[in-house]
Design a protein around this motif. Structure first.
Motif, PDB file in Angstrom:
ATOM      1  N   SER A 153       0.826  -1.211   0.000  1.00 33.34           N
ATOM      2  CA  SER A 153       0.000   0.000   0.000  1.00 33.34           C
ATOM      3  C   SER A 153       0.861   1.262   0.000  1.00 33.34           C
ATOM      4  CB  SER A 153      -0.933   0.004   1.213  1.00 33.34           C
ATOM      5  OG  SER A 153      -1.824  -1.081   1.175  1.00 33.34           O
ATOM      6  N   ILE A 154       1.930   1.262   0.816  1.00 38.73           N
ATOM      7  CA  ILE A 154       2.826   2.422   0.857  1.00 38.73           C
ATOM      8  C   ILE A 154       3.511   2.625  -0.490  1.00 38.73           C
ATOM      9  CG2 ILE A 154       4.983   3.286   1.858  1.00 38.73           C
ATOM     10  CD1 ILE A 154       4.077   1.948   4.509  1.00 38.73           C
ATOM     11  N   LEU A 155       3.953   1.529  -1.115  1.00 35.95           N
ATOM     12  CA  LEU A 155       4.610   1.630  -2.425  1.00 35.95           C
ATOM     13  C   LEU A 155       3.644   2.132  -3.494  1.00 35.95           C
ATOM     14  CD1 LEU A 155       6.759  -1.648  -2.385  1.00 35.95           C
ATOM     15  CD2 LEU A 155       7.562   0.702  -2.124  1.00 35.95           C
ATOM     16  N   VAL A 156       2.377   1.692  -3.413  1.00 35.71           N
ATOM     17  CA  VAL A 156       1.369   2.169  -4.372  1.00 35.71           C
ATOM     18  C   VAL A 156       1.123   3.661  -4.186  1.00 35.71           C
ATOM     19  CG1 VAL A 156      -1.081   2.068  -5.000  1.00 35.71           C
ATOM     20  CG2 VAL A 156       0.202  -0.042  -4.679  1.00 35.71           C
ATOM     21  N   LEU A 157       0.882   4.084  -2.945  1.00 32.77           N
ATOM     22  CA  LEU A 157       0.608   5.498  -2.681  1.00 32.77           C
ATOM     23  C   LEU A 157       1.801   6.380  -3.046  1.00 32.77           C
ATOM     24  CD1 LEU A 157      -1.310   5.160   0.718  1.00 32.77           C
ATOM     25  CD2 LEU A 157      -2.275   5.851  -1.494  1.00 32.77           C
ATOM     26  N   ALA A 158       3.017   5.853  -2.857  1.00 32.48           N
ATOM     27  CA  ALA A 158       4.215   6.617  -3.212  1.00 32.48           C
ATOM     28  C   ALA A 158       4.255   6.919  -4.707  1.00 32.48           C
ATOM     29  CB  ALA A 158       5.467   5.853  -2.786  1.00 32.48           C
ATOM     30  N   PHE A 178       1.881   7.810  -6.425  1.00 30.08           N
ATOM     31  CA  PHE A 178       0.968   8.928  -6.693  1.00 30.08           C
ATOM     32  C   PHE A 178       1.182  10.079  -5.710  1.00 30.08           C
ATOM     33  CE2 PHE A 178      -0.982   5.077  -8.300  1.00 30.08           C
ATOM     34  CZ  PHE A 178      -1.380   5.454  -9.573  1.00 30.08           C
ATOM     35  N   GLY A 179       2.393  10.135  -5.119  1.00 31.53           N
ATOM     36  CA  GLY A 179       2.700  11.205  -4.195  1.00 31.53           C
ATOM     37  C   GLY A 179       1.802  11.204  -2.973  1.00 31.53           C
ATOM     38  N   PHE A 180       1.323  10.025  -2.600  1.00 32.00           N
ATOM     39  CA  PHE A 180       0.408   9.837  -1.459  1.00 32.00           C
ATOM     40  C   PHE A 180      -0.875  10.660  -1.624  1.00 32.00           C
ATOM     41  CE2 PHE A 180       4.505   8.505   0.110  1.00 32.00           C
ATOM     42  CZ  PHE A 180       4.198   7.333   0.792  1.00 32.00           C
ATOM     43  N   LEU A 217      -4.488  10.243  -2.741  1.00 30.54           N
ATOM     44  CA  LEU A 217      -5.488   9.215  -3.021  1.00 30.54           C
ATOM     45  C   LEU A 217      -6.364   9.597  -4.206  1.00 30.54           C
ATOM     46  CD1 LEU A 217      -6.569   6.477  -2.028  1.00 30.54           C
ATOM     47  CD2 LEU A 217      -8.161   7.720  -0.556  1.00 30.54           C
ATOM     48  N   SER A 218      -6.616  10.881  -4.378  1.00 25.87           N
ATOM     49  CA  SER A 218      -7.452  11.343  -5.487  1.00 25.87           C
ATOM     50  C   SER A 218      -6.812  11.016  -6.835  1.00 25.87           C
ATOM     51  CB  SER A 218      -7.688  12.852  -5.360  1.00 25.87           C
ATOM     52  OG  SER A 218      -8.564  13.301  -6.349  1.00 25.87           O
ATOM     53  N   ASP A 219      -5.488  11.207  -6.933  1.00 27.13           N
ATOM     54  CA  ASP A 219      -4.781  10.860  -8.177  1.00 27.13           C
ATOM     55  C   ASP A 219      -4.848   9.354  -8.437  1.00 27.13           C
ATOM     56  OD1 ASP A 219      -4.148  13.469  -8.542  1.00 27.13           O
ATOM     57  OD2 ASP A 219      -2.033  13.291  -7.958  1.00 27.13           O
ATOM     58  N   LEU A 220      -4.723   8.560  -7.372  1.00 27.97           N
ATOM     59  CA  LEU A 220      -4.812   7.108  -7.510  1.00 27.97           C
ATOM     60  C   LEU A 220      -6.178   6.697  -8.063  1.00 27.97           C
ATOM     61  CD1 LEU A 220      -4.110   4.110  -6.991  1.00 27.97           C
ATOM     62  CD2 LEU A 220      -4.728   4.471  -4.595  1.00 27.97           C
TER      63      LEU A 220
END
Length: 551
Positions: free
Chosen positions: A212-217, A219-221, A223-226
């Motif tokens: 989860s941390i690697l995924v959010l990283a 997208f610059g953490f 969530l909206s961009d993700l």
């Protein structure tokens, strides 16, 4: 692609499979070592059934999390989100909200008024033989459905991740998992099983947090961009983030979703392998604490499935995305791990894919051990000791029968899982929840809160809920009448030419759960039992205070 590229890809694939196999073996060795250690401390019936009631609230909270977060949760829900967006995340919400029911209505009261199995609480003020027989039957049915789901999932997971496609290899995997779960239960009992579940919960949370941390990283953490990228890459656009993509096309599908939601929310408080976990703590306070820890662990996990699912939709592309679709979403988390590690063919991708695959395998091992132990305990404690022997049996004999029962139940699960590999795993899990909510929950709640409730009411509610839930599924589109998909694949269990479906919903909960409650009421009001009424004040005091719970 040149010959050199083909050879390099084959070499990398072999390295990945070797790494995955090595991690699988390490997980197995770790759990086997725990079981051997626990076996030296398992001497009495209380040790075998309830771990000697020696676990703290924190430890039991992790064990409940390890027992509850099954392969269907880890692999299935993230896959459902990756394929269906918002509608897939509703599964996570249902599983999490279910714990509020368990905490408020069941956890502490059950721990105080029972001893080893769900039937102990019911039989306290009822006739022993009919109630224990009904409760044991329901326990075994729910556990078998859940066991099948986990073992079928194990066969599919290992074969896909090790690149083994033959039926013989899948069958061998199922047999190996079956042998391991029998070993855990026979030698480790509740102590060994609990520590396996604690280790599994830690591994699962570590793996989920890492990915989860690697995924959010990526997208610059943000969530909206993700979410925006996931919607764009899904091919569904804005609809991917709104309700109705999976459950909203027709009125029937909307009702089906409500039925599924009811089963998930109410079923947790009636799942036998979850209920017995409350007997492993020494006090009511520890029981409450264990549920609060479980809510924290499980809540964090299910919120992170949002990142895993939408992360898979956003980041997994090309052939890997096609594999997620072909697996029904079950490979979303492993292939996402590969993607955030650097992608296919990279060392980082291979390491993370192997890590998440090993965590998924540990998840399966922990859950099947808990299910087998619950079924074996019910056979030994309820059927053998209290129905057949009428209580005239030693604890040593009970444990011996429980170990024999573990062999039998494990053998049955293996025998059913091998030909049942075409069964839909999600369907089996949802059915287990529906049966638990229809058969077990009405009897438990009536027994705790209704003074007049009696033996006939308990037997009618358990058998009525059990038979209606299973019966309605047999005559539902899950079994027949669904037709073929765009690729010509049959969507039901029976051949396309067979159509016995007259019940329109895939999950029976909206009908079978109210029916279980109604039959419990009807059975009670059509007869009168002075014994059950006279013993209600004793049960009430016991459930609220825990006085005499271990006797």
């Amino acid at each position: 692609m040149s010959t050199r590229d083909v050879l390099l890809a084959a070499s990398e694939s072999g390295d990945h499979q070797a790494l995955t196999a090595t991690l699988f073996v390490l997980v197995v060795l770790l759990t086997v070592g725990i079981t051997f250690w626990a076996s030296r401390n398992t001497k009495t019936a209380a040790d075998y059934y309830a771990g000697g009631r020696s676990f703290s609230g924190v430890q039991n909270g992790f064990a409940i999390g390890g027992d509850y977060m099954s392969a269907a949760s880890f692999l299935g829900i993230s896959g459902a989100i990756a394929l269906s967006g918002y509608d897939g995340f509703l599964y996570s919400i249902g599983f999490l909200v279910a714990w509020l029911v368990a905490l408020l209505l069941v956890a502490e009261l059950l721990r105080n008024s029972g001893r080893f199995t769900m039937a102990d609480q019911l039989a306290y003020r009822m006739e022993q033989r009919p109630v224990r027989t009904a409760a044991a039957t329901s326990t075994i049915v729910v556990s078998i459905f859940y066991l099948l789901a986990q073992m079928v999932g194990a066969g599919a997971l290992v074969s896909l991740l090790l690149g083994i496609d033959s039926d013989a290899a899948k069958n061998l995997t199922i047999v190996a998992v079956g042998i391991l779960m029998i070993f855990y239960v026979v030698f480790g009992g509740m102590k060994g099983t609990t520590w396996v579940q604690i280790v599994k919960a830690v591994l699962l949370m570590f793996g989920t947090l890492l990915i989860s941390i690697l995924v959010l990283a990526k997208f610059g953490f943000n969530l909206s961009d993700l979410l925006g990228t996931a919607a764009d890459n899904s091919g569904q656009g804005k609809a991917f983030l709104e309700p109705g993509l999976k459950y909203g096309a027709t009125t029937t599908s909307k009702i089906d979703f409500v039925s599924l939601g009811i089963a998930l929310v109410l079923g947790t408080a009636g799942l036998p392998h979850i209920l017995v976990r409350f007997y492993t703590v020494p006090t009511a306070k520890q029981a409450r604490q264990s549920v609060l820890w479980a809510i924290g662990i499980i809540g964090t996990f299910y919120l992170l499935t949002l990142v895993l699912g939408f992360g898979a939709a956003a980041l997994v592309k090309g052939d890997a995305k096609d594999r997620i679709v072909e697996s029904g979403g079950n490979l979303a988390s492993p292939l996402l791990a590969e993607a955030v590690g650097g992608g296919a063919g990279t060392t980082g991708g291979a390491i993370l894919l192997a890590l998440i695959s090993a965590v998924a395998f540990a998840t399966i091992l922990a859950v099947v051990a808990g299910l087998t132990l619950t079924s074996a305990s019910s056979v030994a404690h309820d059927l053998y000791a209290n129905v057949w022997k009428k209580g005239e049996v030693t604890g040593k004999d009970e444990v011996r029968v429980a170990r024999i029962a573990a062999f039998v139940i494990g053998g049955v699960a293996i025998a059913l899982a091998i030909p049942g590999q075409s069964l839909n795993v999600a369907f089996l899990v949802a059915l287990a929840f529906a049966v638990a909510a229809s058969a077990n929950l009405p009897a438990l709640l009536y027994n705790l809160f209704w003074k007049r409730f009696n033996t006939r009411g308990a037997v009618w509610s358990i058998y009525g809920g059990l038979i209606s839930a299973v019966g309605l599924v047999i005559f539902s589109p899950v079994v027949s009448g669904k037709g073929l998909d765009a690729n010509g694949k049959n969507l039901s269990l029976l051949p396309e030419s067979v159509d016995i479906s007259w019940f329109p919903l895939e999950n029976p909960g909206i009908v079978s759960i109210p029916l279980g409650f109604f039959l419990g009421w009807l059975g009670t009001v059509t007869t009168k039992s002075r014994v059950s009424e006279e013993r209600f004040p004793e049960l009430e005091v016991r459930s609220l205070t825990g006085a005499g719970a271990e006797k």
